[in-house]
Design an enzyme around this catalytic site. Sequence first.
Site, PDB file in Angstrom:
ATOM      1  NE  ARG A   1      56.396  74.542  53.509  1.00 56.20           N
ATOM      2  CZ  ARG A   1      56.364  75.266  54.630  1.00 56.20           C
ATOM      3  NH1 ARG A   1      55.424  76.173  54.794  1.00 56.20           N
ATOM      4  NH2 ARG A   1      57.277  75.101  55.563  1.00 56.20           N
TER       5      ARG A   1
ATOM      6  CD  GLU B   1      57.419  80.531  49.811  1.00 55.83           C
ATOM      7  OE1 GLU B   1      58.261  80.613  50.723  1.00 55.83           O
ATOM      8  OE2 GLU B   1      56.248  80.158  50.001  1.00 55.83           O
TER       9      GLU B   1
ATOM     10  CG  HIS C   1      56.688  81.520  53.897  1.00 57.94           C
ATOM     11  ND1 HIS C   1      57.202  80.437  53.229  1.00 57.94           N
ATOM     12  CD2 HIS C   1      56.237  81.028  55.090  1.00 57.94           C
ATOM     13  CE1 HIS C   1      57.071  79.342  53.972  1.00 57.94           C
ATOM     14  NE2 HIS C   1      56.494  79.693  55.120  1.00 57.94           N
TER      15      HIS C   1
HETATM   16  N1  LIG Z   1      52.787  80.001  56.403  1.00 56.22           N
HETATM   17  C1  LIG Z   1      53.592  79.657  57.377  1.00 56.22           C
HETATM   18  O1  LIG Z   1      54.502  80.394  57.732  1.00 56.22           O
HETATM   19  C2  LIG Z   1      53.400  78.359  58.092  1.00 56.22           C
HETATM   20  C3  LIG Z   1      53.641  78.272  59.476  1.00 56.22           C
HETATM   21  C4  LIG Z   1      53.494  77.046  60.120  1.00 56.22           C
HETATM   22  C5  LIG Z   1      53.118  75.929  59.378  1.00 56.22           C
HETATM   23  N2  LIG Z   1      52.925  76.048  58.042  1.00 56.22           N
HETATM   24  C6  LIG Z   1      52.474  74.900  57.256  1.00 56.22           C
HETATM   25  O2  LIG Z   1      51.118  74.634  57.592  1.00 56.22           O
HETATM   26  C7  LIG Z   1      50.819  73.270  57.331  1.00 56.22           C
HETATM   27  C8  LIG Z   1      50.066  72.665  58.501  1.00 56.22           C
HETATM   28  O3  LIG Z   1      50.862  72.699  59.664  1.00 56.22           O
HETATM   29  P1  LIG Z   1      50.344  71.991  61.021  1.00 56.22           P
HETATM   30  O4  LIG Z   1      51.302  72.378  62.086  1.00 56.22           O
HETATM   31  O5  LIG Z   1      48.890  72.256  61.221  1.00 56.22           O
HETATM   32  O6  LIG Z   1      50.559  70.468  60.626  1.00 56.22           O
HETATM   33  P2  LIG Z   1      49.880  69.179  61.289  1.00 56.22           P
HETATM   34  O7  LIG Z   1      50.766  68.050  60.952  1.00 56.22           O
HETATM   35  O8  LIG Z   1      49.524  69.432  62.704  1.00 56.22           O
HETATM   36  O9  LIG Z   1      48.509  69.041  60.479  1.00 56.22           O
HETATM   37  C9  LIG Z   1      48.458  68.653  59.151  1.00 56.22           C
HETATM   38  C10 LIG Z   1      47.214  67.799  58.967  1.00 56.22           C
HETATM   39  O10 LIG Z   1      47.061  67.553  57.565  1.00 56.22           O
HETATM   40  C11 LIG Z   1      46.480  66.277  57.472  1.00 56.22           C
HETATM   41  N3  LIG Z   1      46.598  65.764  56.122  1.00 56.22           N
HETATM   42  C12 LIG Z   1      47.600  65.028  55.577  1.00 56.22           C
HETATM   43  N4  LIG Z   1      47.279  64.719  54.304  1.00 56.22           N
HETATM   44  C13 LIG Z   1      46.066  65.269  54.045  1.00 56.22           C
HETATM   45  C14 LIG Z   1      45.213  65.277  52.915  1.00 56.22           C
HETATM   46  N5  LIG Z   1      45.530  64.652  51.774  1.00 56.22           N
HETATM   47  N6  LIG Z   1      44.038  65.926  53.004  1.00 56.22           N
HETATM   48  C15 LIG Z   1      43.684  66.552  54.142  1.00 56.22           C
HETATM   49  N7  LIG Z   1      44.457  66.570  55.266  1.00 56.22           N
HETATM   50  C16 LIG Z   1      45.625  65.935  55.202  1.00 56.22           C
HETATM   51  C17 LIG Z   1      47.220  65.447  58.520  1.00 56.22           C
HETATM   52  O11 LIG Z   1      46.506  64.285  58.842  1.00 56.22           O
HETATM   53  C18 LIG Z   1      47.311  66.432  59.662  1.00 56.22           C
HETATM   54  O12 LIG Z   1      46.227  66.282  60.564  1.00 56.22           O
HETATM   55  C19 LIG Z   1      52.160  72.620  56.996  1.00 56.22           C
HETATM   56  O13 LIG Z   1      52.277  72.576  55.577  1.00 56.22           O
HETATM   57  C20 LIG Z   1      53.178  73.597  57.537  1.00 56.22           C
HETATM   58  O14 LIG Z   1      54.411  73.504  56.886  1.00 56.22           O
HETATM   59  C21 LIG Z   1      53.039  77.231  57.394  1.00 56.22           C
HETATM   60  O1  LIG Z   2      56.571  75.513  58.178  1.00 54.73           O
HETATM   61  C1  LIG Z   2      56.793  76.519  58.842  1.00 54.73           C
HETATM   62  O2  LIG Z   2      57.203  76.497  60.020  1.00 54.73           O
HETATM   63  C2  LIG Z   2      56.491  77.835  58.238  1.00 54.73           C
HETATM   64  O3  LIG Z   2      56.304  77.764  56.869  1.00 54.73           O
HETATM   65  C3  LIG Z   2      57.407  78.938  58.629  1.00 54.73           C
HETATM   66  O4  LIG Z   2      58.567  78.978  57.865  1.00 54.73           O
HETATM   67  P1  LIG Z   2      59.703  80.018  58.286  1.00 54.73           P
HETATM   68  O5  LIG Z   2      60.320  79.523  59.547  1.00 54.73           O
HETATM   69  O6  LIG Z   2      60.667  80.025  57.140  1.00 54.73           O
HETATM   70  O7  LIG Z   2      59.040  81.351  58.480  1.00 54.73           O
END
Ligand SMILES: NC(=O)c1ccc[n+]([C@@H]2O[C@H](COP(=O)([O-])OP(=O)(O)OC[C@H]3O[C@@H](n4cnc5c(N)ncnc54)[C@H](O)[C@@H]3O)[C@@H](O)[C@H]2O)c1
Ligand SMILES: O=C(O)[C@H](O)COP(=O)(O)O
Length: 361
Positions: free
Chosen positions: A235, A264, A282
């Site tokens: 994020r 964004e 993204h």
């Molecule tokens: N770019 C994209 O399109 C995309 C796609 C999917 C997810 N994401 C993002 O990726 C991130 C991770 O997703 P995920 O499914 O692995 O989540 P998740 O909940 O499985 O893992 C997140 C981890 O972060 C840890 N955490 C919380 N606070 C923390 C801190 N201060 N320092 C270190 N670790 C900490 C939690 O304990 C957890 O284990 C989220 O922000 C999600 O929105 C982005």
């Molecule tokens: O948190 C998520 O699932 C990702 O950031 C993906 O976002 P999107 O569904 O808008 O591509």
Amino acid sequence: MAPIFIKTVLISESVDPRCKTILEENGIRVTEKQNMKKDELMAEIKDYDGLVVRSATKVTSDIINAANLKIIGRAGTGVDNVDVDAATKKGIIVMNTPSGNTISAAELTCALLMSLSRNVPQAAMSMKQGNWDRKKFMGAELYGKVLGIVGLGRIGKEVASRMQSFGMRTIGYDPITPPEVTASWGVEQMSLEQLWPQCDYITVHTPLMPSTVGLLNDETFAKCKKGVKVVNCARGGIIDEAALLRALESGQCGGAGLDVFVEEPPQNRSLVDHPNVISCPHLGASTKEAQARCGEDIALQIVDMVKGKKLVGAVSSTPLAIASFDFGTACKMSSVLCQQHHTGSMCEVRPFYTCKANKLV
Ligand SMILES: NC(=O)c1ccc[n+]([C@@H]2O[C@H](COP(=O)([O-])OP(=O)(O)OC[C@H]3O[C@@H](n4cnc5c(N)ncnc54)[C@H](O)[C@@H]3O)[C@@H](O)[C@H]2O)c1
Ligand SMILES: O=C(O)[C@H](O)COP(=O)(O)O
């Protein structure tokens, strides 16, 4: 549990067509309307019991208060675009589908790490401009380098195993996932103070919440190796954007791979335009497979709720925090719940909740 009646659902973003099909097959009327401005959404939302979004729709408290929603379904992971507290106050259930796009986000993270090490996007652009510049794009191997993974949840874990196959040493930090668990994935956990100076590359995989805003800032960049390369596929704002620009300009940061931004699309172009930054709009979850899973999962979860299906077993986002709740009790405790149809488990997805003595705290 008593069934929750959902007759109408608005899908406000591009969600896989399976979502609409499944909802309609279960007697729910579905309207798809994309790119609505805030006031258009405020006017439209009054007519629906359910709203399905991805990350672009900002489900703010005024939208929530203007609506009579029973459910907000997030076809994806992050719920930071939904005012979950406002939803909770109104008794609206917020669900997401956190495992559906894990692999896609992990693969894009690895692609950015590899691109940073070998300047692939810059070299490709140079070729298109008619150049043949072999010296300018000299890279460095990933083999033997240290990758710091901040946030060892679903995506952090998948990134670790993939980058280990390149011969990287993976170290990390997570306040909840226990060190013995990550050790079994080949990730040595340590404090952030110990982690910063060891890394050649750092990738962040935490949710966006007050404790993770600006995790990488001027002070923490100063503790890193000179030339450290960073990736943010989680994020915008977890890496402070102004601090990142300063670190890139001073050479303290040798390159950044960014999929996400505070705003964004970013209006301030200084990071995107920096020669040592490679960026994507993204795209982490933008694969056919991830979208199919997320679209299907969110629809099935809504249908389960309509049927009053008793969902047992709330599992927090971390492996250790496991508790059992019936769906009704869990709903009272938290508005953020999901059932992952692909894993068969039900998840409480706000990682700042943990389970203690069968209570989400
Ligand atoms: N770019 C994209 O399109 C995309 C796609 C999917 C997810 N994401 C993002 O990726 C991130 C991770 O997703 P995920 O499914 O692995 O989540 P998740 O909940 O499985 O893992 C997140 C981890 O972060 C840890 N955490 C919380 N606070 C923390 C801190 N201060 N320092 C270190 N670790 C900490 C939690 O304990 C957890 O284990 C989220 O922000 C999600 O929105 C982005
Ligand atoms: O948190 C998520 O699932 C990702 O950031 C993906 O976002 P999107 O569904 O808008 O591509």
